[in-house]
Design a protein around this motif. Structure first.
Motif, PDB file in Angstrom:
ATOM      1  N   MET A   1       0.979  -1.172  -0.040  1.00 55.56           N
ATOM      2  CA  MET A   1      -0.062   0.130   0.044  1.00 55.56           C
ATOM      3  C   MET A   1       0.868   1.289  -0.117  1.00 55.56           C
ATOM      4  O   MET A   1       2.041   1.269   0.782  1.00 55.56           O
ATOM      5  CB  MET A   1      -0.961   0.002   1.203  1.00 55.56           C
ATOM      6  N   SER A   2       0.527   2.210  -0.872  1.00 55.56           N
ATOM      7  CA  SER A   2       1.367   3.424  -0.895  1.00 55.56           C
ATOM      8  C   SER A   2       0.804   4.423   0.195  1.00 55.56           C
ATOM      9  O   SER A   2      -0.143   4.333   0.587  1.00 55.56           O
ATOM     10  CB  SER A   2       1.023   4.122  -2.090  1.00 55.56           C
ATOM     11  N   LEU A   3       1.696   5.297   0.725  1.00 57.25           N
ATOM     12  CA  LEU A   3       1.290   6.056   1.764  1.00 57.25           C
ATOM     13  C   LEU A   3       0.492   7.361   1.187  1.00 57.25           C
ATOM     14  O   LEU A   3       0.629   7.946   0.280  1.00 57.25           O
ATOM     15  CB  LEU A   3       2.820   6.794   2.154  1.00 57.25           C
ATOM     16  N   ARG A   4      -0.679   7.500   2.039  1.00 56.15           N
ATOM     17  CA  ARG A   4      -1.376   8.493   1.945  1.00 56.15           C
ATOM     18  C   ARG A   4      -1.403   9.598   2.911  1.00 56.15           C
ATOM     19  O   ARG A   4      -0.796   9.420   4.189  1.00 56.15           O
ATOM     20  CB  ARG A   4      -2.812   7.911   1.752  1.00 56.15           C
ATOM     21  N   LEU A   5      -1.509  10.775   2.493  1.00 57.83           N
ATOM     22  CA  LEU A   5      -1.523  12.086   3.498  1.00 57.83           C
ATOM     23  C   LEU A   5      -3.031  12.470   3.522  1.00 57.83           C
ATOM     24  O   LEU A   5      -3.665  12.953   2.653  1.00 57.83           O
ATOM     25  CB  LEU A   5      -0.446  13.207   2.957  1.00 57.83           C
ATOM     26  N   SER A   6      -3.180  12.573   4.984  1.00 58.06           N
ATOM     27  CA  SER A   6      -4.662  13.348   5.166  1.00 58.06           C
ATOM     28  C   SER A   6      -4.502  14.432   6.179  1.00 58.06           C
ATOM     29  O   SER A   6      -3.304  14.762   6.922  1.00 58.06           O
ATOM     30  CB  SER A   6      -5.546  12.216   5.843  1.00 58.06           C
ATOM     31  N   THR A   7      -5.481  15.088   6.396  1.00 59.99           N
ATOM     32  CA  THR A   7      -5.450  16.043   7.389  1.00 59.99           C
ATOM     33  C   THR A   7      -6.693  16.095   8.436  1.00 59.99           C
ATOM     34  O   THR A   7      -7.884  15.334   7.961  1.00 59.99           O
ATOM     35  CB  THR A   7      -5.596  17.601   6.896  1.00 59.99           C
ATOM     36  N   VAL A   8      -6.710  16.835   9.651  1.00 58.15           N
ATOM     37  CA  VAL A   8      -7.767  16.562  10.431  1.00 58.15           C
ATOM     38  C   VAL A   8      -8.117  18.151  10.732  1.00 58.15           C
ATOM     39  O   VAL A   8      -7.168  19.077  11.056  1.00 58.15           O
ATOM     40  CB  VAL A   8      -7.628  15.970  11.878  1.00 58.15           C
ATOM     41  N   ILE A   9      -9.109  18.765  10.497  1.00 58.47           N
ATOM     42  CA  ILE A   9      -9.879  20.030  10.577  1.00 58.47           C
ATOM     43  C   ILE A   9     -10.551  20.194  12.030  1.00 58.47           C
ATOM     44  O   ILE A   9     -11.673  19.650  11.754  1.00 58.47           O
ATOM     45  CB  ILE A   9     -10.415  20.631   9.249  1.00 58.47           C
ATOM     46  N   LEU A  10     -10.143  20.873  12.787  1.00 57.99           N
ATOM     47  CA  LEU A  10     -10.885  20.884  14.089  1.00 57.99           C
ATOM     48  C   LEU A  10     -12.176  21.974  13.818  1.00 57.99           C
ATOM     49  O   LEU A  10     -11.830  22.887  13.144  1.00 57.99           O
ATOM     50  CB  LEU A  10     -10.151  21.391  15.226  1.00 57.99           C
ATOM     51  N   PRO A  11     -13.534  21.607  14.318  1.00 58.40           N
ATOM     52  CA  PRO A  11     -14.618  22.278  13.997  1.00 58.40           C
ATOM     53  C   PRO A  11     -14.624  23.386  14.786  1.00 58.40           C
ATOM     54  O   PRO A  11     -15.812  23.652  15.616  1.00 58.40           O
ATOM     55  CB  PRO A  11     -15.611  21.318  14.245  1.00 58.40           C
ATOM     56  N   TYR A  12     -13.885  24.370  14.942  1.00 60.65           N
ATOM     57  CA  TYR A  12     -13.806  25.577  15.613  1.00 60.65           C
ATOM     58  C   TYR A  12     -14.261  27.089  14.830  1.00 60.65           C
ATOM     59  O   TYR A  12     -14.470  28.029  15.550  1.00 60.65           O
ATOM     60  CB  TYR A  12     -12.537  25.945  16.416  1.00 60.65           C
ATOM     61  N   LEU A  13     -14.328  26.743  13.668  1.00 61.84           N
ATOM     62  CA  LEU A  13     -14.471  28.069  12.758  1.00 61.84           C
ATOM     63  C   LEU A  13     -15.818  28.161  12.479  1.00 61.84           C
ATOM     64  O   LEU A  13     -16.529  27.134  11.948  1.00 61.84           O
ATOM     65  CB  LEU A  13     -13.579  27.922  11.333  1.00 61.84           C
ATOM     66  N   ARG A  14     -16.393  29.179  12.462  1.00 66.26           N
ATOM     67  CA  ARG A  14     -17.868  29.526  11.832  1.00 66.26           C
ATOM     68  C   ARG A  14     -17.810  29.104  10.248  1.00 66.26           C
ATOM     69  O   ARG A  14     -16.818  29.317   9.481  1.00 66.26           O
ATOM     70  CB  ARG A  14     -18.368  30.908  11.764  1.00 66.26           C
ATOM     71  N   TRP A  15     -18.706  28.473   9.760  1.00 63.27           N
ATOM     72  CA  TRP A  15     -18.935  27.931   8.606  1.00 63.27           C
ATOM     73  C   TRP A  15     -18.568  29.033   7.396  1.00 63.27           C
ATOM     74  O   TRP A  15     -17.811  28.820   6.236  1.00 63.27           O
ATOM     75  CB  TRP A  15     -20.088  27.142   8.171  1.00 63.27           C
ATOM     76  N   HIS A  16     -19.205  30.325   7.606  1.00 61.82           N
ATOM     77  CA  HIS A  16     -19.001  31.298   6.662  1.00 61.82           C
ATOM     78  C   HIS A  16     -18.104  32.180   6.888  1.00 61.82           C
ATOM     79  O   HIS A  16     -17.758  33.190   6.132  1.00 61.82           O
ATOM     80  CB  HIS A  16     -20.448  31.966   6.427  1.00 61.82           C
TER      81      HIS A  16
END
Length: 300
Positions: A1-16
């Motif tokens: 399996m090849s290495l994949r890169l992902s991220t985690v975005i904490l839900p602290y920002l207002r959507w707009h």
């Protein structure tokens, strides 16, 4: 399996006010998956803005096209398998089959007491997790489920038409102990670790590498016991909680070195936190974006 890169975005920002554009930028940068935490509040962010995981992922699904989406991680602390299954099936449909459920036993933070209960002991968490995951597995696969357990029940729970992804959306099971490893081996399409928490304060990067090597060996043993080859289980490292802390994001070279050491151990996915100023996840955004765009090419 090849290495994949992902991220985690904490839900602290207002959507707009930055939320929407952050998830869209994650897709533009080429991340494999963008996850978010599934907490009701979390550590140093407790007294600031914090939004729900499932609504956030639903909104992200509507403004992206290819990016996979997921929780890292959901836990039994305030979730019930019946209601969670309905939300996940809906999210999988809205996203066109782009959802991964990261799921763990939970901890002793704010989520453990927010509903008014006393924190569960490690054994109680393990007992609940051992019932939670198999029931959720059934709920996402079967049209109708009835179940009576020690902690969770379902009476003719209907989940029609089921997941877009078949036979259900993938589970990424966070585990380090023997019972959790068995759940990951039996039910997980992926296994998640943050390293050994005992090493975070005083350990060395070298000790951390040895610790996660041992965890991978335990996963392989658990899989072998049920006749499964652990090579077919994705191995996901959520960064930021090993003795390295934020150092891998200080430069492209530092990240390539860090990711390379862990790829050699068998990890197939590295997850990095989206930079948050004035927090434990502060990082140079230009360096972060360069890592997103260039690191995997240097590791291939």
């Amino acid at each position: 399996m090849s290495l994949r890169l992902s991220t985690v975005i904490l839900p602290y920002l207002r959507w707009h006010e930055g939320g929407r554009t952050t998830w869209q930028r994650a897709e533009q940068l080429g991340f494999h998956t963008a996850y978010t935490y599934d907490h009701l509040s979390w550590r140093t962010f407790r007294d600031g803005p914090w939004y729900g995981a499932v609504p956030t992922l639903t909104a992200a699904a509507a403004v992206t096209e290819q990016l996979r989406l997921g929780t890292l991680v959901t836990s039994p602390n305030f979730r019930h398998p019946v209601t969670l299954a309905k939300e996940l099936i809906s999210l999988d449909d809205i996203s066109g089959g782009r959802v991964t459920l990261g799921v763990g036993a939970g901890g002793t933070g704010f989520d453990a007491t927010v509903l008014g209960q006393e924190p569960w002991t490690p054994r109680e968490r393990a007992d609940r997790f051992a019932e939670f995951v198999p029931l959720l597995d059934r709920l996402l696969r079967e049209d109708s489920v009835s179940f009576e357990g020690d902690y969770y029940s379902a009476h003719e729970a209907r989940n029609i038409p089921g997941c877009v992804q078949r036979p259900r959306l993938p589970f990424a099971v966070a585990a380090t102990g023997p019972r959790g490893m068995k759940l990951a081996a039996r039910h997980g399409q992926a296994w998640v670790t943050t390293g050994d928490p005992k090493l975070f304060e005083t350990g060395t990067p070298e000790q951390s590498v040895q610790a996660v090597r041992g965890q991978i060996e335990k996963l392989a043993d658990a899989a072998a016991q049920i006749g499964r080859d652990a090579a077919g289980i994705d191995k996901v490292l959520l960064t930021g909680f090993t003795p390295d802390r934020g150092r891998p994001l200080e430069s492209l070279g530092a990240f390539v070195d860090f990711a390379g050491r862990h790829a050699e151990l068998g990890f197939t996915e590295i997850v990095i936190h989206w930079p948050i100023p004035d927090s434990d996840f502060a990082a140079d955004e230009k360096v972060f974006e360069r890592i997103a765009m260039e690191a995997l090419a240097q590791l291939s």
